[in-house]
Write a protein that holds these residues in place. Structure first.
Motif, PDB file in Angstrom:
ATOM      1  N   SER A 183       0.800  -1.576  -0.032  1.00 14.35           N
ATOM      2  CA  SER A 183       0.009  -0.205  -0.011  1.00 14.35           C
ATOM      3  C   SER A 183       0.690   1.321   0.071  1.00 14.35           C
ATOM      4  N   ARG A 184       1.925   1.389   0.776  1.00 10.43           N
ATOM      5  CA  ARG A 184       2.775   2.590   0.809  1.00 10.43           C
ATOM      6  C   ARG A 184       3.611   2.515  -0.663  1.00 10.43           C
ATOM      7  N   LEU A 185       3.999   1.323  -1.028  1.00 11.35           N
ATOM      8  CA  LEU A 185       4.722   1.659  -2.444  1.00 11.35           C
ATOM      9  C   LEU A 185       3.560   2.156  -3.399  1.00 11.35           C
ATOM     10  N   ALA A 186       2.406   1.720  -3.154  1.00  9.60           N
ATOM     11  CA  ALA A 186       1.375   2.295  -4.419  1.00  9.60           C
ATOM     12  C   ALA A 186       1.111   3.752  -4.350  1.00  9.60           C
ATOM     13  N   VAL A 187       0.811   4.173  -3.083  1.00 10.64           N
ATOM     14  CA  VAL A 187       0.761   5.727  -2.684  1.00 10.64           C
ATOM     15  C   VAL A 187       1.919   6.514  -3.045  1.00 10.64           C
ATOM     16  N   ARG A 188       3.171   5.829  -3.002  1.00  7.97           N
ATOM     17  CA  ARG A 188       4.396   6.580  -3.404  1.00  7.97           C
ATOM     18  C   ARG A 188       4.309   6.647  -4.939  1.00  7.97           C
ATOM     19  N   PHE A 189       4.094   5.410  -5.606  1.00  7.13           N
ATOM     20  CA  PHE A 189       3.957   5.600  -7.100  1.00  7.13           C
ATOM     21  C   PHE A 189       2.800   6.617  -7.676  1.00  7.13           C
TER      22      PHE A 189
END
Length: 189
Positions: free
Chosen positions: A41-47
């Protein structure tokens, strides 16, 4: 049979994509930090955030100054080494010089506006970098497709914790260098 130009363009695009995908291994090797959101989820938000910012920056550059975008992307394409070295000068040496000038009270009058001006140069340089990466991937044209491709690849790289920030900073020196060099040459007359 593809032309040499098409093969070169494909090779450049493949190199950019391979570089972006090579950063996936460090992400996969990291242990997740316990929190209410998983690492995915954190990587998706960063992306998502990086993609949105990149699309806005690149889109504004192409919409507001298409000739400048084409000119700067062409300058990076013609002499990437010089663009990178100018980027190091503008992105590292000039801020260090401004901080050293700030050691005096009067120097603060130069340093604060100087650092704000460098921030604006950095934003324009990032927009140029987005267009340049996109032009490498989609062809020589600097258009909406190039902005989309460049924004996507740089957002993919930016989503990688720690290494993504380093990689986008290093790639951003190309755009910053061209913008800084053009500004310096315009002041020289």
């Amino acid at each position: 049979m593809p032309s040499t130009r098409q093969l070169t363009r494909f090779g450049s695009a493949a190199a950019v994509l391979a570089g972006a995908l090579s950063l996936a291994a460090p992400v996969a090797a990291q242990s997740p930090i316990p929190s209410e959101f998983g690492i995915g989820s954190r990587l998706a938000v960063r992306f998502g955030v990086a993609l949105l910012i990149n699309l806005v920056l690149g889109g504004l550059l192409v919409a507001l100054a298409p000739d400048y975008a084409r000119k700067t992307v062409g300058a990076i394409r013609d002499d990437p080494g010089s663009a990178f070295l100018w980027g190091l000068l503008v992105g590292i040496a000039v801020p260090i010089g401004l901080v050293l000038v700030a050691l005096t009270i009067i120097g603060l009058l130069i340093t604060i506006p100087g650092l704000l001006f460098l921030a604006v140069l950095g934003i324009v340089g990032n927009a140029v970098t987005i267009c340049w990466i996109g032009a490498l991937l989609t062809g020589d044209a600097v258009d909406a497709a190039a902005v989309g491709a460049g924004a996507f690849v740089l957002a993919l790289v930016a989503a990688v914790p720690v290494l993504g920030n380093l990689a986008t900073t290093l790639v951003g020196f190309f755009g910053l260098g061209v913008v800084g060099r053009d500004l310096y040459r315009s002041w020289q007359g």
